[in-house]
Design an enzyme around this catalytic site. Structure first.
Site, PDB file in Angstrom:
ATOM      1  CB  THR A 201      39.897  38.941  43.750  1.00 14.31           C
ATOM      2  OG1 THR A 201      39.705  38.280  42.656  1.00 14.31           O
ATOM      3  CG2 THR A 201      38.665  39.790  44.309  1.00 14.31           C
TER       4      THR A 201
ATOM      5  NE  ARG B 162      35.414  40.779  41.455  1.00 15.20           N
ATOM      6  CZ  ARG B 162      35.689  42.086  41.958  1.00 15.20           C
ATOM      7  NH1 ARG B 162      34.613  42.687  42.487  1.00 15.20           N
ATOM      8  NH2 ARG B 162      36.892  42.236  41.992  1.00 15.20           N
TER       9      ARG B 162
ATOM     10  CD  GLU C 203      39.343  40.104  32.554  1.00 12.26           C
ATOM     11  OE1 GLU C 203      40.098  39.902  33.345  1.00 12.26           O
ATOM     12  OE2 GLU C 203      38.052  40.537  32.664  1.00 12.26           O
TER      13      GLU C 203
ATOM     14  CB  ALA D  12      38.407  44.630  38.426  1.00 11.56           C
TER      15      ALA D  12
ATOM     16  CD  GLN E 174      36.391  43.698  28.450  1.00  7.71           C
ATOM     17  OE1 GLN E 174      35.752  42.908  27.849  1.00  7.71           O
ATOM     18  NE2 GLN E 174      36.764  43.973  29.638  1.00  7.71           N
TER      19      GLN E 174
ATOM     20  CD  GLU F 221      33.232  44.546  37.351  1.00  7.61           C
ATOM     21  OE1 GLU F 221      33.335  43.346  36.921  1.00  7.61           O
ATOM     22  OE2 GLU F 221      33.787  44.933  38.026  1.00  7.61           O
TER      23      GLU F 221
ATOM     24  CG  PHE G 211      29.287  44.269  27.939  1.00  9.28           C
ATOM     25  CD1 PHE G 211      29.105  45.352  28.518  1.00  9.28           C
ATOM     26  CD2 PHE G 211      29.105  44.079  26.723  1.00  9.28           C
ATOM     27  CE1 PHE G 211      28.500  46.430  27.989  1.00  9.28           C
ATOM     28  CE2 PHE G 211      28.152  45.209  26.163  1.00  9.28           C
ATOM     29  CZ  PHE G 211      27.823  46.331  26.536  1.00  9.28           C
TER      30      PHE G 211
ATOM     31  NE  ARG H 239      28.365  47.345  33.305  1.00 13.05           N
ATOM     32  CZ  ARG H 239      27.695  48.073  32.791  1.00 13.05           C
ATOM     33  NH1 ARG H 239      27.086  47.601  31.620  1.00 13.05           N
ATOM     34  NH2 ARG H 239      27.796  49.179  33.139  1.00 13.05           N
TER      35      ARG H 239
ATOM     36  CG  PHE I 213      35.114  38.955  37.342  1.00 11.88           C
ATOM     37  CD1 PHE I 213      35.661  38.788  35.984  1.00 11.88           C
ATOM     38  CD2 PHE I 213      35.989  38.171  38.338  1.00 11.88           C
ATOM     39  CE1 PHE I 213      36.595  37.906  35.631  1.00 11.88           C
ATOM     40  CE2 PHE I 213      36.873  37.603  37.925  1.00 11.88           C
ATOM     41  CZ  PHE I 213      37.561  37.323  36.713  1.00 11.88           C
TER      42      PHE I 213
END
Length: 775
Positions: A455, A323, A245, A524, A210, A725, A241, A355, A357
């Protein structure tokens, strides 16, 4: 350059906001969509297997690889000595080694890699290694980490007012400890990478990631070469998902290192068991909470400590737990609030993005608390939720951001209450439960308010590259990655709409760092927001140059030039789009543009806990009805009603699919997917045989999904809202409905149910309410 300011809500569209099929949909069904493992392997490709630690914590005393190297077919054995650069594949904190040097941090950690002429030879050869390890007792649970005082990052907290005093002064107060389990990503395509060496130290890496830019950067770091020497390419993933990442990087780096050492193409594909063992999960949490409220259930003060099990390194735990904190309020106003957190270090694989986060964990905790308030006051849980919704004047989050769309939140939930026939069904279920001692039904309607933006502020940027060729065809490339979510088709719709041409003219191409540099991860929920706007800006710049040229040669003002229906209308004349493109090339008009977009308005100062970390909030609500056998814990979701806010949808068909899929994935997290580690740190739920994801039969027969008619008040791409998400948190309704059913066994007591609400967990809760223990 930021978003164009031209108003668009009243425009009619040919492609945007139309339910067009996924660009790879037919290929998915036919099995012809090409993934990394399907790429034709270059002649001489070698295959890699990892040598892993058999202990979860300790010190590597000696390593004998002589038998491994002597195996016929083994071309190279890679260890820390073969790394020319840094032994670090972490996204930020330098605490993730590619290979163990001395300290062993989790069971299965990579110590070396075998590069062989076949995958089978490599896998057999790794078993011949001899390791001497001074083992120590590992930390596995939150409690283990607390006892040892080990964290991967410092504690962090924010809030408003004196929550402790507010709770103490409240008419009613409750406190408790709620556990939220982790979750395996279980993407259909496992982790895989193919690295091909080039000239002068270059390497081209095909990675199921990702975040191609991070793969590029970390490969360069480990190989001690400039980023520009590394190209990372990703056409599609078979699911991600969040698990791809940051954690696709290690496998790409290993393949690239092998290619560097051998001078030959090298491929690494984890099998499912190794993928489970070697990759992180959703963080599991222990949430210690204390709440004060009045007789109507209105919150006076709330204090929560999120204790997150992060694994052995920081990875993305900083952002994930932050988060979770940002979403500890969900949809509710809290006059006084304290949100604290600990990022705990354990001898398990580092947990990572999943997903939502962290948002789902924080949100589920407050939904659990709302049910506790309802049970304590005897009020309907939905009425308790209504009593605490954000309203004008009471609309500041615990981190000080204003909730501007309180009307959207209330209107959406009220609409779903009506369309789901919540009140009548609540009465019907109460009557059923009163006459049914064994089978119990439950019903819950829960809201979702989810912040959209990274964020980490600098990640809120995107680039896109658009070329118009002289035959009128268009080449589209951007930094977003396609993992099945429909990002590519959405961005292509934007470009086709901008030029007024058929979708068939827009060629979607693989994401590659060689075309669009310095990209952010596709995460995100911001993929369409960022890349769609960057592509529109690029296409708009080309279109403006074409407009100016057409106006000049036809002698009309630019506002009399219109692009639509594959033609360009210039005053009273028109010509095909392709013909104007050809004329522009002959007239030396530039038909290529790199578009760039950065999200406006957002800012976040973590040290002072001030700012606006999100551009906007996406909203949703779900009403779930379940039935539970209280003698076995067996349960079934019988009906789900969902109403979700995606603004002005770019593609309603894709968005509804995302909502359905996210809901079912969330339901799996909260009902059947349970991660179990042994005391030695071994993951016991390591394969489909021991880990249960939801399947088609788990989807309710009565499944109603609708989009809430709304327009994003912010100037996002065509006034749409993110959809990736937020839907996973709609499944909170399923957990709360199960708790509601269990609670009906003894309405005088709270249901002692943690997540996931597996049949075993439900049975334990039922027996506890009956005054019995399963031991």
């Amino acid at each position: 350059m930021n978003a164009p300011s031209k108003p668009i809500d009243t425009e009619s569209f040919r492609h945007v906001r139309q339910p067009l099929p996924h660009d790879s949909g037919f290929k998915h069904v036919q099995g012809s969509a090409q993934y990394i493992d399907d790429i034709r392997e270059p002649d001489g490709t070698l295959h890699i297997a990892l040598g892993q630690t058999p202990k979860a914590r300790g010190r590597l005393v000696s390593l004998d690889l002589s038998a491994v190297r002597a195996t016929p077919g083994v071309v190279a054995v890679l260890t820390i000595a073969d790394i020319p650069g840094k032994n670090d594949v972490s996204p930020a904190f330098g605490d993730d080694p590619l290979f163990v040097e001395k300290e062993i941090a989790f069971l299965g950690q990579a110590v070396f890699a075998v590069v062989a002429t076949s995958r089978d030879i490599a896998r057999r050869a790794v078993k011949l290694a001899k390791m001497e390890i001074e083992a120590e007792a590992p930390s596995i649970t939150v409690e283990d980490a607390l006892a040892r005082g080990e964290t991967v990052l410092p504690d962090y907290a924010f809030g408003r007012g004196d929550a402790k005093a507010a709770i103490a002064g409240s008419p009613r107060a409750l406190e408790g400890r709620f556990r939220v389990g982790g979750q395996e990503h279980f993407y259909l395509e496992g982790q895989v990478a193919l690295a091909i060496p080039g000239e002068d130290g270059d390497v081209h890496v095909y990675s199921s990631t990702q975040h191609p830019t991070e793969v590029q950067h970390v490969v360069a770091r480990v190989l001690a070469i400039p980023d520009a020497y590394v190209t990372c390419e990703t056409r599609r993933m078979g699911g991600g998902f969040g698990g791809k990442e940051s954690q696709a990087t290690q496998w790409a780096v290993t393949a690239a290192l092998a290619a560097r050492v051998t001078g030959r193409p090298c491929k690494l594909r984890l099998d499912r068991d190794d993928d489970f063992t070697l990759t992180g999960k959703r963080h599991d949490f222990r949430c210690d909470w204390h709440i004060g409220f009045d007789e109507d259930g209105r919150i006076q003060g709330y204090a929560v400590e999120h204790l997150a099990r992060c694994g052995y390194s920081a990875d993305l735990s900083g952002g994930v737990v932050d988060r979770a904190m940002f979403h500890s309020d969900n949809a509710y106003w809290m006059p006084a609030v304290h949100v604290g957190s600990k990022r705990l270090k354990t001898n398990t694989v580092s947990n990572t993005a999943f997903r939502g986060f962290g948002g789902p964990q924080g949100m589920l905790a407050i939904e659990h608390v709302m049910d506790q308030i309802a049970w304590a006051t005897g009020r309907d849980p939905l009425d308790v939720r209504y009593a605490n919704f954000y309203t004008p004047g009471k609309n500041l989050t615990p981190f000080g951001m204003e909730v501007e769309e309180t009307d959207t939140l209330l209107g959406l939930v009220q609409t779903l209450e009506r369309t789901s026939d919540y009140r009548a069904r609540r009465a019907e279920i109460a009557a059923f439960n009163a006459s049914s001692p064994i089978m119990k039904r439950g019903l819950s309607l829960t809201p979702v308010k989810f912040g959209i933006s990274f964020t980490l502020t600098h990640l809120n940027q995107a680039g896109a590259l658009v070329h118009v060729y002289q035959d009128g065809s268009v080449h589209l490339n951007h930094g977003g990655t396609e993992m099945g979510q429909g990002l590519y088709i959405k961005v292509a719709q934007v470009v086709a709409e901008e030029f007024g041409i058929a979708m068939e003219r827009v060629r979607i191409t693989a994401t590659t760092t060689a075309k669009v540099p310095n990209t952010s991860p596709t995460a995100a929920s911001a993929g369409s927001d960022l890349n769609g706007m960057a592509a529109r800006i690029a296409a708009g710049a080309i279109k403006q140059r074409m407009t100016a040229y057409a106006a000049e040669i036809y002698g009309v003002p630019e506002d009399q030039v219109e692009f639509r229906d594959d033609r360009v209308f210039v005053g009273n004349d028109s010509l095909p789009f392709a013909e104007l493109a050809k004329k522009c090339v002959l007239a030396r008009v530039q038909l290529s543009e790199a578009g760039y977009y950065k999200t406006p308005k957002i800012t976040w100062d973590r040290a002072s806990a001030t700012g606006r970390p999100f551009l906007y909030f996406a909203y949703g609500a779900a009403c779930a009805e379940v039935i539970v056998d209280t003698l076995t814990g067996e349960n079934r979701l019988v009906r789900a009603d969902i109403l979700h806010d995606v603004g002005k949808s770019l593609n309603p068909a894709i968005d509804i699919g995302q909502i359905e899929g996210g809901f079912v994935q969330g339901m799996g997290w909260l009902t059947t997917e349970e991660l179990v580690f042994g005391k030695d740190g071994r993951l016991l739920t390591h394969a489909p045989s021991t880990y249960k994801i939801p399947v088609a039969s788990d989807v309710p027969d009565d499944f109603r999904v609708a989009l809430y008619p709304n327009s994003n008040r912010e100037e996002t791409i065509y006034r749409s809202k993110a959809v990736g998400e937020p839907p996973i948190m709609l499944a909170n309704s399923v957990f709360c409905a199960l708790a509601d059913a269990v609670h009906s066994l003894d309405p005088a007591k709270p249901a002692p149910l943690d997540a996931p609400a597996t049949p075993e967990a439900i049975l334990r809760a039922c027996e506890a309410l009956r005054g019995r223990s399963l031991g």
